[in-house]
Motif scaffolding. Structure first.
Motif, short mmCIF file in Angstrom:
data_model
loop_
_atom_site.label_atom_id
_atom_site.label_comp_id
_atom_site.label_asym_id
_atom_site.label_seq_id
_atom_site.Cartn_x
_atom_site.Cartn_y
_atom_site.Cartn_z
N TYR A 160 6.32 5.49 -7.83
CA TYR A 160 5.68 4.46 -6.99
C TYR A 160 6.49 3.18 -6.90
O TYR A 160 6.39 2.45 -5.93
CB TYR A 160 4.29 4.12 -7.54
N CYS A 161 7.24 2.87 -7.95
CA CYS A 161 7.84 1.53 -8.02
C CYS A 161 9.37 1.50 -8.07
O CYS A 161 9.95 0.43 -8.24
CB CYS A 161 7.29 0.78 -9.23
N LEU A 212 11.41 3.91 -2.72
CA LEU A 212 11.02 3.02 -1.63
C LEU A 212 11.99 3.12 -0.45
O LEU A 212 11.60 3.31 0.70
CB LEU A 212 10.95 1.58 -2.15
N TYR A 223 2.23 -0.12 -4.30
CA TYR A 223 3.26 -0.51 -5.27
C TYR A 223 2.69 -1.51 -6.26
O TYR A 223 2.79 -1.34 -7.48
CB TYR A 223 4.45 -1.13 -4.51
#
Ligand SMILES: [Zn+2]
Length: 374
Positions: free
Chosen positions: A260-261, A266, A295
């Motif tokens: 996710y981060c 991304l 995020y």
């Protein structure tokens, strides 16, 4: 402990205190050192001479005016003893030189695609040498090179324990020493960045550093040193589960924070650079906003968990963390909402050391090793 050639192996303790007194004060006179450290003037004189003879300190003008006589001020020589740090990535090399004060002397970045072969390493050596040449003097002593890698390294910094994102399984300090011709030590990327960060925060002794770059990493620092754990892999926050049935992570698990981060996920998902992402986010791009909401939620879960576990300051670093200032209040709010013991998350801040965090922290470690021997 091995001692520095030129310094008397005896009397190390007072010499060391005098060196650090000069370093911390930036400039200080002989009588002021004697007063501050409660040492006799002849003792201070002896060690000042020794440190000066070895190029660690110099007379830096004169200070004060106490009844006519002005005293010479002493400062640390920045560029006689230096260390180099390298941030090794798939797409660029960053080299940072750190002086005897522990400050950045020079930092340079070169775009180059990583490939674990002789041509690449010879090119890396030429780059490091060119950076050293630009600020070195003929008699500069290079203490060594610290190399930050996206991997878990062995406790003695000589080899790789676990790596999944770069072709560096076989990397050893010995092999790197053959190329660079200086002592080499390997560092986990987040540990290196956390180490540099805590040095720049004299008020903090303990810290959790979250590295939000191409991968998500973390480092626990206790008493200003990375806490390794049993197998040097503590702080691996990237692979804690934030969503049990969540997104697939490159490690094979589902729902890791990394999925996710991380910057690489991304960039791949939204097909955008990190600068482009933050620019679009500021302009109200809806797709980016939706991504960013999730995020921040996932990051806040991790932050609240770390706070409950470690009860220390938490720093958002890496090249996403260093661009997060604007969103810090929102992330703090979401983290605080998950904490039953505190109603705010002021313990969460963004990093002080920005782009050169990894190379800086790696070089700083070698400078600190040298400090202990003075
Ligand atoms: Zn994972």
């Amino acid at each position: 402990m091995e001692h520095i050639a030129g310094l008397n192996p005896e009397g190390n303790e007072n010499r060391n205190r005098i060196f650090h007194c000069i370093r911390q004060n930036k400039i200080i006179s002989r009588p002021a050192i004697a007063r501050e450290l409660e040492l006799s003037l002849p003792t201070v004189t002896t060690y000042l001479q020794e440190l000066e003879d070895n190029g660690m300190i110099y007379k830096n003008g004169s200070l004060g005016n106490t009844g006519g006589r002005r005293a010479a001020g002493y400062s640390v020589v920045r560029d006689k003893y230096i260390a180099a740090g390298i941030d090794l990535t798939e797409t660029y090399l960053m080299v940072t030189l750190v002086d005897l004060n522990g400050d950045v002397l020079r930092s340079e970045k070169k775009e180059c695609v990583f490939s674990n072969d002789a041509a690449y390493w010879n090119g890396a050596k030429d780059f490091v040498d060119s950076v050293l040449e630009q600020c070195g003097r003929p008699d500069t002593v290079v203490l060594g090179i610290g190399i930050a890698v996206q991997a878990i390294v062995t406790q003695d910094h000589s080899g790789i324990f676990y790596v999944k994102t770069m072709d560096i399984d076989n990397l050893t300090s010995e092999m790197l020493e053959d190329y660079f011709q200086y002592p080499c030590l390997l560092f986990n990327d987040a540990n290196a960045a956390g180490y540099g960060e805590i040095f720049r925060r004299p008020e903090a002794d303990n810290l959790f550093y979250i590295g939000l770059s191409d991968n998500v990493g973390g480092s626990i620092l206790i008493d200003n040193k990375p806490f390794g754990g049993q197998l040097s892999k503590s702080g691996e926050i990237g692979h804690i589960t934030v969503h049990p049935e969540g997104k697939q992570c490159y490690c094979g698990q589902r729902g890791c924070l990394d999925a996710y981060c991380s910057a690489s996920v991304l960039k791949r998902t939204l097909n955008v650079s990190i600068d482009g992402f933050f620019a679009g986010l500021a302009e109200g791009n809806e797709q980016y906003q939706e991504y960013w909401e999730e995020y921040m939620d996932m990051l806040a879960i991790a932050v609240a968990d770390i706070r409950n576990l470690c009860d220390c300051e938490i720093v958002l670093g890496g090249y996403i963390g260093s661009r997060m200032e604007t969103y810090l209040p929102e992330i703090r709010k979401r983290a605080a909402a998950r904490n039953p013991f505190e109603d705010n998350a002021d313990y969460l801040t963004t990093c002080i050391v920005k782009e050169e965090a990894l190379s800086y922290g790696s070089a700083l470690y070698l400078v600190h090793q040298f400090w202990e021997k003075i």
